[in-house]
Enzyme design. Structure first.
Site, PDB file in Angstrom:
ATOM      1  N   LYS A   1      -8.624   2.086  -4.799  1.00  0.00           N
ATOM      2  CA  LYS A   1      -8.691   0.981  -5.758  1.00  0.00           C
ATOM      3  C   LYS A   1      -8.447  -0.348  -5.044  1.00  0.00           C
ATOM      4  CE  LYS A   1      -6.399  -0.396 -10.053  1.00  0.00           C
ATOM      5  NZ  LYS A   1      -5.471   0.029 -11.121  1.00  0.00           N
TER       6      LYS A   1
ATOM      7  N   GLU B   1      -2.518   4.966   4.223  1.00  0.00           N
ATOM      8  CA  GLU B   1      -3.040   6.292   4.566  1.00  0.00           C
ATOM      9  C   GLU B   1      -4.566   6.291   4.543  1.00  0.00           C
ATOM     10  OE1 GLU B   1      -0.695   5.583   2.395  1.00  0.00           O
ATOM     11  OE2 GLU B   1       0.882   7.114   2.348  1.00  0.00           O
TER      12      GLU B   1
ATOM     13  N   GLY C   1      -4.598   4.373 -11.296  1.00  0.00           N
ATOM     14  CA  GLY C   1      -5.024   5.375 -10.311  1.00  0.00           C
ATOM     15  C   GLY C   1      -5.014   6.791 -10.866  1.00  0.00           C
ATOM     16  N   ARG C   2      -3.910   7.161 -11.515  1.00  0.00           N
ATOM     17  CA  ARG C   2      -3.791   8.545 -12.000  1.00  0.00           C
ATOM     18  C   ARG C   2      -4.622   8.791 -13.251  1.00  0.00           C
ATOM     19  NH1 ARG C   2       0.498   5.492 -12.258  1.00  0.00           N
ATOM     20  NH2 ARG C   2       1.718   5.120 -14.145  1.00  0.00           N
TER      21      ARG C   2
ATOM     22  N   GLU D   1       4.553  10.306 -12.477  1.00  0.00           N
ATOM     23  CA  GLU D   1       4.386   8.902 -12.103  1.00  0.00           C
ATOM     24  C   GLU D   1       4.359   8.057 -13.378  1.00  0.00           C
ATOM     25  OE1 GLU D   1       1.880   8.170  -8.599  1.00  0.00           O
ATOM     26  OE2 GLU D   1       0.994   6.553  -9.745  1.00  0.00           O
TER      27      GLU D   1
ATOM     28  N   HIS E   1       5.047  36.890  -9.650  1.00  0.00           N
ATOM     29  CA  HIS E   1       5.669  37.636  -8.554  1.00  0.00           C
ATOM     30  C   HIS E   1       6.616  36.770  -7.750  1.00  0.00           C
ATOM     31  CE1 HIS E   1       3.106  41.178  -9.170  1.00  0.00           C
ATOM     32  NE2 HIS E   1       2.320  40.257  -9.714  1.00  0.00           N
TER      33      HIS E   1
ATOM     34  N   LYS F   1       4.752   2.081  -0.326  1.00  0.00           N
ATOM     35  CA  LYS F   1       3.661   1.445   0.405  1.00  0.00           C
ATOM     36  C   LYS F   1       4.168   0.372   1.374  1.00  0.00           C
ATOM     37  CE  LYS F   1      -0.089   2.402  -2.838  1.00  0.00           C
ATOM     38  NZ  LYS F   1      -1.291   1.944  -3.517  1.00  0.00           N
TER      39      LYS F   1
HETATM   40  C1  G6Q Z   1      -1.670   6.006  -9.243  1.00  0.00           C
HETATM   41  C2  G6Q Z   1      -0.934   5.327  -8.196  1.00  0.00           C
HETATM   42  C3  G6Q Z   1      -1.213   5.806  -6.792  1.00  0.00           C
HETATM   43  C4  G6Q Z   1      -2.532   5.307  -6.216  1.00  0.00           C
HETATM   44  C5  G6Q Z   1      -2.532   5.551  -4.727  1.00  0.00           C
HETATM   45  C6  G6Q Z   1      -3.823   5.124  -4.068  1.00  0.00           C
HETATM   46  O1  G6Q Z   1      -1.571   5.775 -10.423  1.00  0.00           O
HETATM   47  O2  G6Q Z   1      -1.090   3.966  -8.319  1.00  0.00           O
HETATM   48  O3  G6Q Z   1      -1.174   7.209  -6.678  1.00  0.00           O
HETATM   49  O4  G6Q Z   1      -3.604   5.934  -6.831  1.00  0.00           O
HETATM   50  O5  G6Q Z   1      -1.443   4.896  -4.156  1.00  0.00           O
HETATM   51  O6  G6Q Z   1      -4.067   3.767  -4.260  1.00  0.00           O
HETATM   52  P1  G6Q Z   1      -5.454   3.131  -3.890  1.00  0.00           P
HETATM   53  O7  G6Q Z   1      -6.511   3.763  -4.740  1.00  0.00           O
HETATM   54  O8  G6Q Z   1      -5.330   1.661  -4.127  1.00  0.00           O
HETATM   55  O9  G6Q Z   1      -5.697   3.457  -2.434  1.00  0.00           O
END
Ligand code: G6Q
Length: 542
Positions: free
Chosen positions: A208, A214, A270-271, A356, A387, A507
């Site tokens: 996003k 990462e 994001g989620r 989250e 199990h 972050k």
């Molecule tokens: C989701 C969070 C988080 C995010 C990641 C990746 O709700 O905000 O999990 O999706 O940190 O972020 P970017 O899409 O900006 O790389």
């Protein structure tokens, strides 16, 4: 409507008193006294047969929980979300993932602008691209067709795509392979590409913000790997890299042509983004028609949530039940147990969605809460969990409400497997609820000294979600069910389910330490003594 502090809402006090009665009641008794219990506590809607009768509830419990939902302004908050109000208060944003699955002719306004045509323009662009890649019309730099797709993203830009790919693998294009790289641990990238041919590989950089450490680290490694395999020809990037992002300038800076960028908007968390362009890898795998069918399933659940009276509203009921155990029984976790191998990543996906969203300690007004918020969600697919950790659910000292998810028809009919699988679901929920008394254990001829070990108290609650068949639409319905259940809980707790300041912290923290690990000269360390020593030890051995 102004909403009272949770503890001052009349239903809260009534529920607290009611809990004192309920805590001693056994499901055996509740079922014994009422032949119609299962019928009454079942809702069959949106293709989901939701049996919540094996919960520690009575009609009175449900009446009070529903009253709590009303007193918490849930109706108004649902309307506010669908209307595009800025209910994500700490980030001053609208929360409009429901617009991502709205039909073409719908109108959903964001700051006075109808976003639905924008959503469909991106979906159309994704579909055109997916069709070209799947048909082989889109070629790699050397003229070969794309056979491997690697999604690079993390968190919300990874967990949804991974889960959806695994869940819908049955519908996927089997001549192509799909991989997912998220961890900054180089092993993740190295293992994902070790047997791939760069000439046939497409990377989707999903982020996003397009600034996540990462993802950008993995994206640069992917670019180096591709160029190394294609004789360093920079022009190859355009054929092997596309981006999913809201940040066009960073995408361009990385070297991806923004014509090959698929956008989304800041009103998509994001989620909550697997059904946006973040789902590009899903669409490449299952094709645009199946992807649209999945969106259709999401939308059906959205409409159900928006319009169905609360007493028959699946997400509302699920949210209220989770809250009942969390806030009154002191249950700290919820186990999600899909009896469907394809849903093996579903619990991991739900962990982000639920924890989250509702792992918050202050209200939307910034006041610390004096009640428990988001429970811990966890789980594994059945029957594997039986199990291992089911022991604790059956006989441990903690109360763990469970969601059992099962499908009547299997996508892979193999001998008698499916009947055996489903027999296990029903047997587990039955055993959890009703247990086994000392008398029953003795009657089996068990010696006295062994009896206590073999007694099952029972009275352990569960929901059973029985669906017909795992399809793209069913997956959409299931995900939206949990999304709105999370929302229901968050509204009652009066927290912001849509921010994630804890993630933002992660972050920035590492950014401070990276140069201290890498610097050629001994850095001046001003952390605590533990952190300083760990950094020195690492520098010595690296
Ligand atoms: C989701 C969070 C988080 C995010 C990641 C990746 O709700 O905000 O999990 O999706 O940190 O972020 P970017 O899409 O900006 O790389």
């Amino acid at each position: 409507m102004s909403v009272l502090h949770l503890r001052q809402r009349p239903a809260w006090g009534l529920l607290a008193a009611h809990y004192q009665k309920m805590k001693g009641l056994h499901l055996k008794q509740l079922f014994g006294e009422d032949a119609k219990r299962a019928e009454r506590f079942t809702v069959d809607a949106v293709g989901i047969f939701f049996d919540y009768s094996k919960n520690r509830i009575t009609d009175e419990t449900m009446k009070l929980l529903l009253q709590l939902a009303q007193e918490s302004g849930l109706r108004e908050q649902i309307d506010a979300m669908f209307r595009g109000d800025k209910i994500n208060v700490s980030e001053e944003r609208s929360v409009l993932h429901v617009a991502l699955r709205a039909p073409r002719d719908a109108t959903i306004l964001h700051d006075g602008h109808n976003v639905v045509p924008d959503v469909h323009a991106v979906l159309d662009k994704m579909a055109d691209f997916a069709n070209r890649v799947r048909s082989g019309a889109w070629k790699g730099h050397t003229g070969k067709r794309i056979r491997n797709v690697v999604n690079i993203g993390i968190g919300g830009s990874d967990l949804g795509p991974v889960m959806a790919y695994e869940a819908l693998r049955h519908y996927s294009e089997r001549s192509m392979s799909f991989r997912f790289v998220s961890n900054v641990d180089g092993t993740d990238f190295a293992e994902a590409v070790h047997d791939l041919d760069p000439e046939e590989t497409l990377f989707i950089i999903s982020s996003k913000t397009f600034t996540t450490l990462e993802t950008m680290t993995n994206a640069h490694s992917a670019r180096d790997w591709l160029l190394a395999g294609l004789k360093g020809e920079q022009s190859a990037i355009a054929k092997h890299f596309v981006a999913v992002s809201t940040n066009a300038s960073e995408v361009a800076k990385f070297g991806i042509d923004t014509a090959n960028m698929f956008g989304f908007w800041d009103w998509v968390g994001g989620r909550y983004s697997m059904d946006s362009a973040i789902g590009l890898s899903t669409m490449l795998a299952i094709g645009p028609d199946n992807f649209r069918a999945m969106l259709g399933g999401f939308h059906e659940m959205d409409e159900h949530f928006r319009t169905t009276p609360f007493e028959r509203n699946l997400p509302v009921l699920m949210g209220l039940l989770a809250l009942w155990y969390n806030d009154f029984f002191g249950a700290q976790t919820v186990a999600v147990l899909p009896y469907e191998q394809y849903l093996k990543r579903f619990p991991a996906y739900l962990q982000q969605l639920t924890m989250e969203s509702n792992g918050k300690h202050v209200t939307t007004a910034g006041v610390p809460v004096d009640y428990d918020t988001g429970p811990i969600y966890w789980g594994e697919p059945g029957t594997n969990g039986q199990h291992s950790f089911y022991q604790l659910i059956h006989q441990g000292t903690r109360l763990i409400p469970c969601d059992f998810i099962a499908f009547i028809q299997t996508l892979n009919p193999v001998g008698r497997h499916h009947d055996m699988l489903i027999a296990n679901v029903f047997a587990q929920t039955e055993a959890l609820a009703f247990g086994k008394t000392a008398e029953e254990v003795k009657a089996e001829g068990t010696p006295d000294w062994l009896v206590p070990h073999r007694v099952f108290e029972g009275n352990r609650p569960s929901n059973t979600l029985l669906l017909d068949r795992l399809t793209p639409a069913t997956l959409g319905r299931l995900v939206a069910l949990y999304e709105h259940s999370v929302f229901t809980q968050g509204v009652i707790w009066q927290i912001d389910s849509f921010d994630q300041w804890g993630v933002e912290l992660g972050k920035v923290l590492a950014q401070r330490i990276i140069p201290q690990l890498e610097s050629g000269t001994e850095p001046k360390l001003e952390h605590d003594s533990s952190t300083n020593a760990l950094i020195r030890r690492y520098r010595k051995g690296r």
